[in-house]
Design an enzyme around this catalytic site. Structure first.
Site, PDB file in Angstrom:
ATOM      1  N   GLY A   1       0.825  -1.215   0.000  1.00 26.84           N
ATOM      2  CA  GLY A   1       0.000   0.000   0.000  1.00 26.84           C
ATOM      3  C   GLY A   1       0.853   1.257   0.000  1.00 26.84           C
ATOM      4  CB  THR A   2       3.749   2.243   2.136  1.00 28.09           C
ATOM      5  OG1 THR A   2       3.002   2.038   3.320  1.00 28.09           O
ATOM      6  CG2 THR A   2       4.691   3.407   2.299  1.00 28.09           C
TER       7      THR A   2
ATOM      8  CG  ASP B   1       1.242  -9.302   5.144  1.00 32.75           C
ATOM      9  OD1 ASP B   1       1.221  -9.863   6.252  1.00 32.75           O
ATOM     10  OD2 ASP B   1       0.541  -8.304   4.872  1.00 32.75           O
TER      11      ASP B   1
ATOM     12  NE  ARG C   1      -8.146 -30.133  23.910  1.00 28.03           N
ATOM     13  CZ  ARG C   1      -8.031 -29.410  25.010  1.00 28.03           C
ATOM     14  NH1 ARG C   1      -6.999 -28.612  25.172  1.00 28.03           N
ATOM     15  NH2 ARG C   1      -8.950 -29.479  25.945  1.00 28.03           N
TER      16      ARG C   1
ATOM     17  CG  HIS D   1      -1.578  -7.091  15.899  1.00 34.08           C
ATOM     18  ND1 HIS D   1      -2.901  -7.466  15.917  1.00 34.08           N
ATOM     19  CD2 HIS D   1      -1.446  -6.192  14.906  1.00 34.08           C
ATOM     20  CE1 HIS D   1      -3.556  -6.778  14.988  1.00 34.08           C
ATOM     21  NE2 HIS D   1      -2.703  -6.007  14.361  1.00 34.08           N
TER      22      HIS D   1
END
Ligand code: F6P
Length: 361
Positions: free
Chosen positions: A117-118, A140, A175, A285
């Protein structure tokens, strides 16, 4: 062109290594050419509002290993569609204010440290005549043109350590443990952390999965006597024919939806269809926090030093990048609005499958 002063911003979601880049840009620019530097606060918001701090040698000392960013960051502030606060109804184009800030400070160049984006916004400013050099960051790892963004290795390390811990409790309680990882619409983080931690099933946005396939993979393990399973799910993973699972709808300021919730859906599917108890952990985060790994400190330092070199050489409209081990540069226009995603044919996908990991068909 004589370079006297450069500006630096860190924008988008933060990641470990931002400070290491700031340090390297400033130190190299000062050491090589006595250049002054100024940092704008909170990404492009600081350019619009002219919120800044001087970045001299002392200001960037002792920050190499520190996570976050001394400049602050924002993924909510686009000068071309700007909100002064949340009460504002419609965005205003304040790009001119950012251009005025650049002029007011007498900048020769602006180093924009950010993700997809930047770097897309940086490209818009480049088209308006600003001298821009980008540095690709993000956990990412989805920036076009580079083999790896800084911050990714730190996030993979954090996620891998977390999954290692989940494994021991999964084994004790027999589990299916589902771990949801960040990454937006790219599966790099889930794939790398999943392979590093020996995930039994890894679900990526790039390979849509079916409930039947995932449940059958868990059952196969159970039939082989494996009494637990680790399922690594990227937040952007999708069921075949389905859509992203969204935690929060389109945000007017970020311009994107907030992904989240696919992990719980996968755990519910497994429990309902196999009878095996399932739990979900959303890593969230913590993947963006903490100190950079040595790899990221080195990559960030190489990126920052190369960005400073490009500025001194007058090479603009580009982002630094890593290609086959060497640091190069790549046109911003090819990065803009073009996230890089995992190829289904990639080597790591094939390797994961070859060791028995289920990634969907
Ligand atoms: O782009 C980095 C990232 O952490 C993504 O992996 C995630 O989808 C997003 O940012 C979360 O953004 P925020 O911190 O605004 O919730």
């Amino acid at each position: 062109m004589e370079v006297k002063k450069i500006g630096i911003i860190t924008a988008g979601g933060d990641c470990p290594g931002l400070n290491a880049v700031i340090r390297a840009v400033v130190k190299k620019a000062v050491n090589d050419a006595g250049v002054q530097a100024v940092g704008f606060l909170d990404g492009f918001r600081g350019m619009v509002l002219d919120h800044h701090i001087p970045l001299n040698y002392d200001a960037v000392s002792n920050i190499l290993n520190v996570g976050g960013t001394i400049l602050g960051s924002s993924n909510r502030d686009n000068p071309f569609a700007f909100y002064y606060d949340d009460t504002q109804k419609d965005p205003v184009d304040e790009s001119k204010k950012a251009l005025e800030t650049y002029e007011r400070h007498g900048l020769s160049a602006l180093v924009c440290i950010g993700g997809d984006g930047t770097l897309s916004m940086s490209h818009e400013f480049s088209k308006l005549g600003l001298n821009i050099v980008g540095v690709p960051k993000t956990i990412d790892n989805d920036v076009q043109g580079t083999d790896q963004t800084f911050g990714f290795d730190s996030a993979v390390t954090t996620a891998c350590k977390a999954i290692d811990k989940i494994r021991t409790t999964a084994e004790s309680h027999h589990r299916a443990m589902v771990v949801e990882l960040m990454g937006r619409t790219a599966g790099w983080l889930a794939l790398h952390a999943g392979v590093a931690a020996g995930g039994d099933i890894i679900l990526l946005p790039e390979i849509p999965f079916s409930a039947e396939g995932v449940c059958a993979a868990v059952k196969r393990r159970s039939e082989k006597g494996k009494r637990y399973s680790i399922i690594c799910v990227a937040e952007g993973a999708v069921r075949a024919g389905g859509d992203h699972v969204i935690q929060e709808g389109l945000n007017k300021r970020t311009g994107v939806v907030r992904l989240g919730g696919i992990g719980k859906q996968v755990a519910d599917l497994i429990e309902e269809n196999t009878g095996i108890e399932a739990r979900t952990t959303v890593l969230g985060h913590i993947q963006r926090g903490g100190n950079p790994t040595p790899f990221d400190r080195i990559l960030a330092t190489r990126y920052g030093a190369h960005a400073a070199r490009l500025v001194l050489d007058g090479v603009f409209g580009v982002t630094v990048c890593l290609r086959g081990g060497s640091i190069e540069h790549f046109p911003l226009e090819k990065v803009a609005n073009n996230p890089r995603r995992v190829s289904q044919d990639s080597d790591l996908v094939a390797v994961a499958r070859s060791v028995g990991t289920y990634l969907g068909e």
